[in-house]
Design an enzyme around this catalytic site. Structure first.
Site, short mmCIF file in Angstrom:
data_model
loop_
_atom_site.label_atom_id
_atom_site.label_comp_id
_atom_site.label_asym_id
_atom_site.label_seq_id
_atom_site.Cartn_x
_atom_site.Cartn_y
_atom_site.Cartn_z
NE ARG A 54 -40.14 -9.12 -47.68
CZ ARG A 54 -39.86 -8.26 -46.71
NH1 ARG A 54 -40.62 -7.22 -46.46
NH2 ARG A 54 -38.81 -8.44 -45.93
CD GLU A 56 -39.17 -3.61 -38.53
OE1 GLU A 56 -39.36 -3.95 -39.69
OE2 GLU A 56 -39.19 -4.41 -37.58
CE1 TYR A 89 -38.10 -0.29 -44.93
CE2 TYR A 89 -36.42 -0.46 -43.24
CZ TYR A 89 -37.55 -0.95 -43.86
OH TYR A 89 -38.13 -2.08 -43.40
CG ASN A 105 -40.58 -10.12 -43.09
OD1 ASN A 105 -39.98 -9.65 -42.13
ND2 ASN A 105 -39.95 -10.70 -44.10
CB SER A 133 -35.65 -3.29 -40.64
OG SER A 133 -37.02 -3.17 -40.86
CG ASP A 178 -37.23 -11.50 -46.46
OD1 ASP A 178 -38.02 -11.15 -47.36
OD2 ASP A 178 -36.97 -10.78 -45.47
CD GLU A 188 -37.17 -12.04 -42.06
OE1 GLU A 188 -37.75 -12.01 -40.97
OE2 GLU A 188 -36.95 -11.03 -42.74
N GLY A 247 -44.01 -4.50 -45.33
CA GLY A 247 -44.10 -3.06 -45.55
C GLY A 247 -45.03 -2.70 -46.70
N1 LIG Z 1 -27.56 -16.60 -43.68
C1 LIG Z 1 -27.44 -15.51 -44.42
N2 LIG Z 1 -26.60 -15.48 -45.47
C2 LIG Z 1 -26.44 -14.35 -46.21
N3 LIG Z 1 -27.11 -13.21 -46.00
C3 LIG Z 1 -27.97 -13.18 -44.97
C4 LIG Z 1 -28.19 -14.30 -44.13
N4 LIG Z 1 -29.08 -13.97 -43.19
C5 LIG Z 1 -29.41 -12.69 -43.43
N5 LIG Z 1 -28.75 -12.20 -44.49
C6 LIG Z 1 -28.89 -10.84 -45.06
O1 LIG Z 1 -29.48 -10.01 -44.07
C7 LIG Z 1 -30.79 -9.57 -44.48
C8 LIG Z 1 -31.73 -9.57 -43.29
O2 LIG Z 1 -31.84 -10.87 -42.74
P1 LIG Z 1 -33.23 -11.54 -42.39
O3 LIG Z 1 -32.95 -12.92 -41.88
O4 LIG Z 1 -34.17 -11.45 -43.53
O5 LIG Z 1 -33.71 -10.69 -41.14
P2 LIG Z 1 -34.59 -9.35 -41.01
O6 LIG Z 1 -35.03 -8.94 -42.38
O7 LIG Z 1 -35.72 -9.76 -40.14
O8 LIG Z 1 -33.72 -8.38 -40.33
C9 LIG Z 1 -31.19 -10.56 -45.57
O9 LIG Z 1 -32.12 -9.99 -46.46
C10 LIG Z 1 -29.83 -10.84 -46.23
O10 LIG Z 1 -29.45 -9.78 -47.07
MG LIG Z 2 -35.77 -10.12 -43.91
#
Ligand SMILES: Nc1ncnc2c1ncn2[C@@H]1O[C@H](COP(=O)(O)OP(=O)(O)O)[C@@H](O)[C@H]1O
Ligand SMILES: [Mg+2]
Length: 338
Positions: free
Chosen positions: A284, A30, A245, A302, A166, A286, A300, A306
């Site tokens: 942040r 990133e 992005y 962060n 990301s 999610d 998760e 950003g």
């Molecule tokens: N268990 C899940 N079910 C549905 N969508 C998911 C799931 N895990 C991740 N995603 C999708 O993938 C994106 C990134 O996952 P995330 O766990 O936030 O990891 P990172 O942002 O660190 O890569 C999420 O914002 C969502 O859109």
């Molecule tokens: Mg995320």
């Protein structure tokens, strides 16, 4: 000299001008985003009247820091060393105040396996999961469990590296056949991976901001969740690294238009998670809103969100009438309130 705080509320005192080192770049995937966040932060700090120096994190980091002799470091490094506690431990060792979370919160937040175990223990809803290390497949025959894991979590399921951001390495497996290749992809980012239940629904993010300021005479005000941001992918059912992005490929709605009570619940969960992980300054969280059950689940956290023009945190702050400069000023305050 007193630095001006643009748009600051009545309760915010003005901070004295500081010498601030903006720490950006580094070797994480990133890096590019970090450089853009760093540039925005530097501009804002200067508008606030602070004296800034930019440091691109590398082998000269400690030497550059010592040469700059800042009052504080503004951490604008996303992913990798900037979020997993590496940089925070180093700044502790150097003995300079820095923005955001300390090492423990960074370690716990950046590792999704660890964070999910903590959330599960604290009864914060997070999608059901199983975690595997490389050793469990290579040395302990763990692949033989995948059928049961698939049966238990159902399809599609999500495979992701324990530590990455990301959406890099996040893969969906629509059937058992797709699990091995998804695992290989996730293992290319980390030695630990998660296999997680897929939540079909809406993609939400809630940023939490510490309200306390270093110069507050009053009692410390508690961390406050900002309005909910919804990320709406344009046509894919999932937004990947690129769509996140590239302007226009994902639409962000803030405040998100949600069924009654969902906003409050999302903010409450974000705050609980922030506290559970021991975050400081800003983070942040999610989440997913399950379109079937209407339940929220935390994905998760962060710790260095950003701060680019299109990032979620500035959008959420804006919806709460906190302009970019005030946001940056508040995050800077967090260096002095640890
Ligand atoms: N268990 C899940 N079910 C549905 N969508 C998911 C799931 N895990 C991740 N995603 C999708 O993938 C994106 C990134 O996952 P995330 O766990 O936030 O990891 P990172 O942002 O660190 O890569 C999420 O914002 C969502 O859109
Ligand atoms: Mg995320």
């Amino acid at each position: 000299m007193i630095a001006a705080v643009a748009g600051a509320g009545e309760s915010r005192k003005q901070m004295e001008a500081k010498r601030v080192a903006v720490l950006q770049g580094g070797r994480s995937l990133e890096r590019g985003v970090s450089l853009r966040s760093g540039a925005q932060v530097q501009d804002a700090l200067q508008r606030l009247g602070h004296d800034t120096v930019t440091i691109d994190a590398g082998s000269e980091l400690v030497a550059k820091l010592r040469a700059a002799g800042p009052d504080a470091v503004f951490v604008a490094m996303h992913g990798g060393d900037g979020e997993d506690g590496t940089v925070q431990e180093l700044l502790e060792a150097v003995g300079v105040p820095y923005t955001g979370s300390g090492p423990a919160a960074c370690v716990q937040s950046s590792d999704k396996v660890l964070a999910k175990h903590l959330m599960r223990a604290a009864e914060i809803p997070t999608p059901d999961f199983h975690a595997f290390s490389e050793a469990s497949f290579k040395e302990l025959g763990g692949a033989a469990t995948l059928r049961d894991v698939g049966d238990r979590l159902g399809f599609p399921l999500v495979v992701k590296p324990a530590r990455q951001g990301s959406a890099l390495g996040v893969k969906f497996a629509r059937s058992a056949d797709e699990v091995p290749s998804a695992l290989v992809a996730a293992f290319s980012y980390d030695r630990n991976v998660l296999v997680e239940r897929y939540v079909k629904g809406r993609d939400l993010a809630v940023s939490v901001l510490d309200a306390a300021t270093a110069s507050d005479d009053e009692m410390e005000s508690p961390p406050t969740p900002l309005p909910v941001v919804e990320a709406v992918p344009r046509d894919e059912d999932f937004y990947d690294f690129e769509s996140r992005y590239e302007i226009g490929r994902t639409t962000f709605v803030c405040p998100a238009e949600l069924p009654e009570g969902v906003t409050e619940r999302a903010q409450e969960l974000a705050l609980e998670t922030y506290r559970l992980l021991g975050c400081h300054g800003v983070a942040r969280v999610d989440l997913m809103l399950d379109e079937g059950s209407g339940e929220l689940a935390v994905l998760e956290t962060n710790v260095v969100p950003g701060l680019t023009a299109t990032s979620l945190l500035p959008q959420a702050a804006d919806a709460a009438s906190i302009g970019f400069d005030e946001l940056v000023g508040r995050i800077l305050d967090s260096a002095f309130t640890r």
